[in-house]
Design an enzyme around this catalytic site. Sequence first.
Site, PDB file in Angstrom:
ATOM      1  N   SER A 131       1.022  -1.367   0.038  1.00  0.00           N
ATOM      2  CA  SER A 131      -0.099   0.112  -0.065  1.00  0.00           C
ATOM      3  C   SER A 131       0.866   1.225  -0.098  1.00  0.00           C
ATOM      4  CB  SER A 131      -1.038  -0.019   1.198  1.00  0.00           C
ATOM      5  OG  SER A 131      -1.832   1.217   1.214  1.00  0.00           O
ATOM      6  N   LYS A 185      -4.942  -6.617   3.150  1.00  0.00           N
ATOM      7  CA  LYS A 185      -5.155  -5.778   2.314  1.00  0.00           C
ATOM      8  C   LYS A 185      -6.209  -5.118   2.014  1.00  0.00           C
ATOM      9  CE  LYS A 185      -3.561  -2.426  -0.379  1.00  0.00           C
ATOM     10  NZ  LYS A 185      -3.348  -2.356  -2.059  1.00  0.00           N
ATOM     11  N   HIS A 188      -7.932  -3.558   4.667  1.00  0.00           N
ATOM     12  CA  HIS A 188      -7.254  -2.045   4.830  1.00  0.00           C
ATOM     13  C   HIS A 188      -7.760  -1.070   3.598  1.00  0.00           C
ATOM     14  CE1 HIS A 188      -4.675   0.851   2.687  1.00  0.00           C
ATOM     15  NE2 HIS A 188      -3.983   0.890   3.759  1.00  0.00           N
ATOM     16  N   ASN A 189      -8.219  -1.523   2.638  1.00  0.00           N
ATOM     17  CA  ASN A 189      -8.904  -0.840   1.480  1.00  0.00           C
ATOM     18  C   ASN A 189     -10.318  -0.366   1.888  1.00  0.00           C
ATOM     19  OD1 ASN A 189      -6.211  -1.137   0.016  1.00  0.00           O
ATOM     20  ND2 ASN A 189      -7.194  -1.692  -1.973  1.00  0.00           N
ATOM     21  N   GLU A 192      -9.788   2.318   4.475  1.00  0.00           N
ATOM     22  CA  GLU A 192      -9.588   3.613   3.748  1.00  0.00           C
ATOM     23  C   GLU A 192     -10.721   4.299   3.276  1.00  0.00           C
ATOM     24  OE1 GLU A 192      -6.297   2.971   0.971  1.00  0.00           O
ATOM     25  OE2 GLU A 192      -7.364   4.250  -0.518  1.00  0.00           O
TER      26      GLU A 192
HETATM   27  P1  NAP Z   1      -0.582  -2.453 -13.852  1.00  0.00           P
HETATM   28  O1  NAP Z   1      -0.644  -1.427 -14.853  1.00  0.00           O
HETATM   29  O2  NAP Z   1      -1.349  -3.050 -12.832  1.00  0.00           O
HETATM   30  O3  NAP Z   1       0.301  -3.643 -14.579  1.00  0.00           O
HETATM   31  C1  NAP Z   1       1.271  -3.497 -15.609  1.00  0.00           C
HETATM   32  C2  NAP Z   1       2.419  -4.526 -15.707  1.00  0.00           C
HETATM   33  O4  NAP Z   1       1.726  -5.890 -15.670  1.00  0.00           O
HETATM   34  C3  NAP Z   1       3.264  -4.494 -16.730  1.00  0.00           C
HETATM   35  O5  NAP Z   1       4.518  -4.917 -16.377  1.00  0.00           O
HETATM   36  C4  NAP Z   1       2.618  -5.325 -17.697  1.00  0.00           C
HETATM   37  O6  NAP Z   1       3.778  -5.867 -18.670  1.00  0.00           O
HETATM   38  C5  NAP Z   1       2.143  -6.408 -16.897  1.00  0.00           C
HETATM   39  N1  NAP Z   1       1.072  -7.363 -17.525  1.00  0.00           N
HETATM   40  C6  NAP Z   1      -0.274  -6.804 -17.683  1.00  0.00           C
HETATM   41  N2  NAP Z   1      -0.876  -8.083 -18.248  1.00  0.00           N
HETATM   42  C7  NAP Z   1      -0.077  -8.862 -18.438  1.00  0.00           C
HETATM   43  C8  NAP Z   1       0.037 -10.252 -18.854  1.00  0.00           C
HETATM   44  N3  NAP Z   1      -1.218 -10.842 -19.334  1.00  0.00           N
HETATM   45  N4  NAP Z   1       1.169 -11.114 -18.814  1.00  0.00           N
HETATM   46  C9  NAP Z   1       2.378 -10.621 -18.412  1.00  0.00           C
HETATM   47  N5  NAP Z   1       2.132  -9.386 -17.975  1.00  0.00           N
HETATM   48  C10 NAP Z   1       1.046  -8.630 -17.828  1.00  0.00           C
HETATM   49  O7  NAP Z   1       0.839  -2.014 -13.058  1.00  0.00           O
HETATM   50  P2  NAP Z   1       1.026  -1.285 -11.656  1.00  0.00           P
HETATM   51  O8  NAP Z   1       0.059   0.064 -11.399  1.00  0.00           O
HETATM   52  O9  NAP Z   1       2.541  -0.978 -11.223  1.00  0.00           O
HETATM   53  O10 NAP Z   1       0.451  -2.281 -10.517  1.00  0.00           O
HETATM   54  C11 NAP Z   1       1.075  -3.626 -10.128  1.00  0.00           C
HETATM   55  C12 NAP Z   1       0.095  -4.395  -9.208  1.00  0.00           C
HETATM   56  O11 NAP Z   1       0.367  -3.538  -8.100  1.00  0.00           O
HETATM   57  C13 NAP Z   1      -1.268  -4.452  -9.526  1.00  0.00           C
HETATM   58  O12 NAP Z   1      -1.791  -5.775  -9.219  1.00  0.00           O
HETATM   59  C14 NAP Z   1      -1.774  -3.360  -8.903  1.00  0.00           C
HETATM   60  O13 NAP Z   1      -3.411  -3.397  -8.498  1.00  0.00           O
HETATM   61  C15 NAP Z   1      -1.085  -3.263  -7.616  1.00  0.00           C
HETATM   62  N6  NAP Z   1      -1.094  -2.014  -7.027  1.00  0.00           N
HETATM   63  C16 NAP Z   1      -1.056  -0.934  -7.662  1.00  0.00           C
HETATM   64  C17 NAP Z   1      -0.877   0.398  -6.797  1.00  0.00           C
HETATM   65  C18 NAP Z   1      -0.931   1.736  -7.546  1.00  0.00           C
HETATM   66  O14 NAP Z   1      -0.968   2.561  -7.107  1.00  0.00           O
HETATM   67  N7  NAP Z   1      -0.809   1.905  -9.040  1.00  0.00           N
HETATM   68  C19 NAP Z   1      -0.731   0.357  -5.509  1.00  0.00           C
HETATM   69  C20 NAP Z   1      -0.815  -0.827  -4.825  1.00  0.00           C
HETATM   70  C21 NAP Z   1      -0.938  -1.931  -5.583  1.00  0.00           C
HETATM   71  P3  NAP Z   1       3.803  -4.971 -20.131  1.00  0.00           P
HETATM   72  O15 NAP Z   1       4.559  -4.080 -19.567  1.00  0.00           O
HETATM   73  O16 NAP Z   1       4.475  -6.223 -20.819  1.00  0.00           O
HETATM   74  O17 NAP Z   1       2.457  -4.601 -20.712  1.00  0.00           O
END
Ligand code: NAP
Length: 465
Positions: A131, A185, A188-189, A192
Amino acid sequence: MAQPTGDIGLIGLAVMGQNLILNMNDKGFNVVAYNRTTSKVDHFLANEAKGTNIQGAHSIEELVAKLKKPRKIILLVKAGSAVDSFIQQLEPHLDQGDIIIDGGNSHYPDSIRRTQELEAKGLLFVGSGVSGGEEGARYGPSLMPGGSPAAWPHIKEIFQATAAHVNGEPCCDWVGETGAGHYVKMVHNGIEYGDMQLIAEAYDILKRGLGLHEDEIAEIFTKWNTGVLDSFLIEITANILKFKDDDGEPLVVTLIGEAVFARCLSALKEERTRASKIIAGPEKEQFKGDRKQFIDDLEQALYASKIISYTQGFMLMRQTAQELGWNLNYAGIAQMWRGGCIIKSVFLGDITSAYQKNIKIESLLFDDFFNKAVHKAQPGWRRIVAQAVLWGIPTPAFSTALAFFDGYRSEIVPANILQAQRDYFGAHTFRVLPGKENERLKPGEDIHINWTGRGGNVSASTYLA
Ligand code: NAP
């Protein structure tokens, strides 16, 4: 090939992955970065990661080969099938005891399944809540790892060094078995959103009820942020209220109001617009009472409602832990939320203390500190809910918190009428309370009454109507 030097691998170079890698690198760990679209690895190494010790990998084989054993690989990819796909790709290259960590927002039943499947193959799995968004990932998130307990000693140092710290304590500890990290988590959400809704309701009462200007409300929130409500969300709300648009007007008027409606009644926007024109509320009445007292009452109402919200969150975790056989680390969970995440607050330190005093406590309301706090807050809390009802200002979170509180402290709730209704229409039976037995109503028996004289004596076997 050269000896592997990577402490940990990370797959997924989107916003969370890149920032967490840079954070771990700052803490002195050697990270190997990989991404499905490998051009992003090169771009990352040539830009954000330039001049660091971060290594890149262009295939799963290369990633695995660069890691020291037991290998630790974090997935920060889109939740769902991408996680299973990477687990499948990794499996053939890993050895017994290697650890796959899913740091995405996975649904906890998936993490339960993945732990079981990987443990059956001699691998270890960790589902970790992360988070704090981009900023947290870069400078210290709240980390909530659960899964295979045998993995914890191997990842503890990296995780605790990477997490946020409050008073020297890391906002990361082992949460519990299988899907516990992702479950916590999720709670937590929920908490939040509850916190945000409560703050929005307090704003609405000050704005529509007392008719205060944003600048005055900002001042109140700033003051509250120095007391029991001291928290990130109160702080940013004060800042939002102070923020002026290009025309010098506060931007919040549309922003926060819509956020409340969007969550509660979003699907009904058009209907609400029509209803607001044809359904009248009470006549708008100028507040004639003691303003200072009212604002103090509101602070207490917010505080008490927040206590109830967290009480419910911890009750929820306790119930699930009982059902799934998890040993949840409640004091640790509160400590993990102390910093690095959106709900960070001083208040969480008091929850940590409550569970450190008694890990078995059924609810926070049995803890001395919180028991005294709700007793102190109660009169003001009731006055605020009553006044909001009189004004016609909706306070769903304040009101439901108070209704829960009154229900929780009632030894007897009107379930007797409910049971009688169900027996009347569906022969669902009921039991008598101790002391209310007689010839006809025997203790401990499932009793059915022929209420109308027309029904038979057969009762239903299923509990649900
Ligand atoms: P994201 O947009 O959720 O995911 C993008 C990543 O996933 C890229 O590396 C992408 O690879 C890969 N990906 C997507 N589809 C795929 C598939 N079918 N096969 C293999 N790889 C795939 O990225 P993010 O925002 O950094 O979040 C990452 C995780 O953390 C997620 O589960 C999200 O829910 C969680 N999270 C996010 C936040 C936030 O604030 N953003 C906070 C807490 C937790 P390519 O580059 O090849 O497309």
